[in-house]
Design an enzyme around this catalytic site. Structure first.
Site, PDB file in Angstrom:
ATOM      1  N   GLU A  46       0.929  -1.195  -0.009  1.00 31.15           N
ATOM      2  CA  GLU A  46       0.088   0.016   0.054  1.00 31.15           C
ATOM      3  C   GLU A  46       0.953   1.185   0.085  1.00 31.15           C
ATOM      4  O   GLU A  46       2.109   1.235   0.545  1.00 31.15           O
ATOM      5  CB  GLU A  46      -0.815  -0.024   1.431  1.00 31.15           C
ATOM      6  N   LYS A 118     -10.367   0.412  -1.871  1.00 34.00           N
ATOM      7  CA  LYS A 118     -10.409  -0.121  -0.321  1.00 34.00           C
ATOM      8  C   LYS A 118     -11.750  -0.086   0.187  1.00 34.00           C
ATOM      9  O   LYS A 118     -12.123   1.293   0.232  1.00 34.00           O
ATOM     10  CB  LYS A 118      -9.289   0.471   0.465  1.00 34.00           C
ATOM     11  N   CYS A 159      -4.946  -3.745   3.097  1.00 31.96           N
ATOM     12  CA  CYS A 159      -4.633  -3.184   4.571  1.00 31.96           C
ATOM     13  C   CYS A 159      -5.767  -3.375   5.593  1.00 31.96           C
ATOM     14  O   CYS A 159      -6.105  -4.623   5.817  1.00 31.96           O
ATOM     15  CB  CYS A 159      -4.336  -1.751   4.515  1.00 31.96           C
TER      16      CYS A 159
END
Length: 284
Positions: A46, A118, A159
């Site tokens: 990321e 995300k 993440c």
């Protein structure tokens, strides 16, 4: 040498800074290492292209996918003849106050094959650490993304998505993922407590390889990432790990498709799963 029913993948660890050119130079070096090792795909963490010093700095450099930053990475993939997983690109949002945290998969011809925004945004007061509010400048994604690649059928996440197992369940049981990618920049506090155990749990419960490329070490005076890039097999065993949790480099593993098949055949959880509407509220 890799067996005939396997294919080699590399996962990178790096410390991105607020210099797009310097980060591209680091990524280019990691790509060369991956190609030399015989990997068909390199997974970068990321924020691979940029980590700002202050909250909101990322908005100033955010670009569309056809902008110069991503096009340089497309050229890098094409010139190197390798697939790239680019986790957490700062893609320009619907207005100047928002961006998308976008996971981009590029093929070895330099074409963008898939993107994932995300879904779960990091709005957390970390115990003993800083306060984060990713939603203040980031648009959440809504759509699941899977893509076929030389290293198998990929499920894309980023993440903080790691803490929400239902996403991983859908990637495996509804979309047939074989390998799940988790590019990340975990905080040191949460990483030390939860990073490896969550990744191994996701691998075990989905019977997928999990590839988690991590930001590592101090980006600036205010920000530090936990590191610990890991590749985990479908049995939950860590098969790839850099010798140093905060170094820059790659770990290389052969994805063994026969192992995926074997684990799933011996423990056929796909057959044993009950639909969510199977359960009924308890009656008194």
């Amino acid at each position: 040498m890799a067996a005939s029913n396997s294919v080699r993948v590399a996962a990178a660890q790096m410390t991105s800074v607020n210099d797009i050119t310097a980060n591209f130079s680091t990524c280019s070096r990691l790509v060369k290492e991956a190609v030399s090792a015989g990997a068909k795909m390199l997974c970068l963490p990321e924020n691979f292209s940029y980590v700002g010093v202050k909250t909101g700095d990322s908005l100033l450099i955010a670009e569309p996918l056809d902008g110069p930053i991503m096009q340089k990475y497309c050229s890098l993939a094409r010139e190197s003849g390798i697939w790239l997983s680019l986790g957490g690109f700062q893609e320009k949002g619907h207005d100047d106050a928002h961006l998308r945290n976008t996971h981009v998969v590029i093929d070895d011809a330099g074409n963008i094959r898939s993107t994932f925004n995300k879904i779960h945004l990091f709005d957390v007061d970390v115990p003993g650490g800083a306060v984060y509010k990713e939603s203040s400048f980031t648009e959440p994604g809504k759509d699941i993304a899977v893509v076929d690649s030389p290293i198998g059928r990929l499920g894309l996440t980023v993440c903080y998505d790691l803490r929400f197992p239902e996403l991983y369940q859908k990637l495996r049981f509804h979309h047939d993922a074989q390998v799940i990618l988790v590019p990340a920049a975990f905080t040191t506090v949460t990483g030390q407590a939860h990073w490896e155990i969550l990744l191994r749990a996701r691998a075990i419960e989905t019977q997928c390889y999990v590839i988690a490329s991590a930001q590592a070490g101090k980006h600036n005076e205010k920000r530090e990432s936990y590191g610990e890039t890991l590749i985990i097999d479908p049995w939950g065993t860590v098969v790839g790990r850099l010798p140093d949790r905060v170094s820059t480099g790659i770990t290389v593993v052969d994805i063994d498709f026969s192992l995926i098949d074997s684990v799933r055949a011996k423990m056929p959880i796909a057959k044993h799963r009950k639909p969510f509407d199977f359960w009924r509220p308890a009656t008194l």
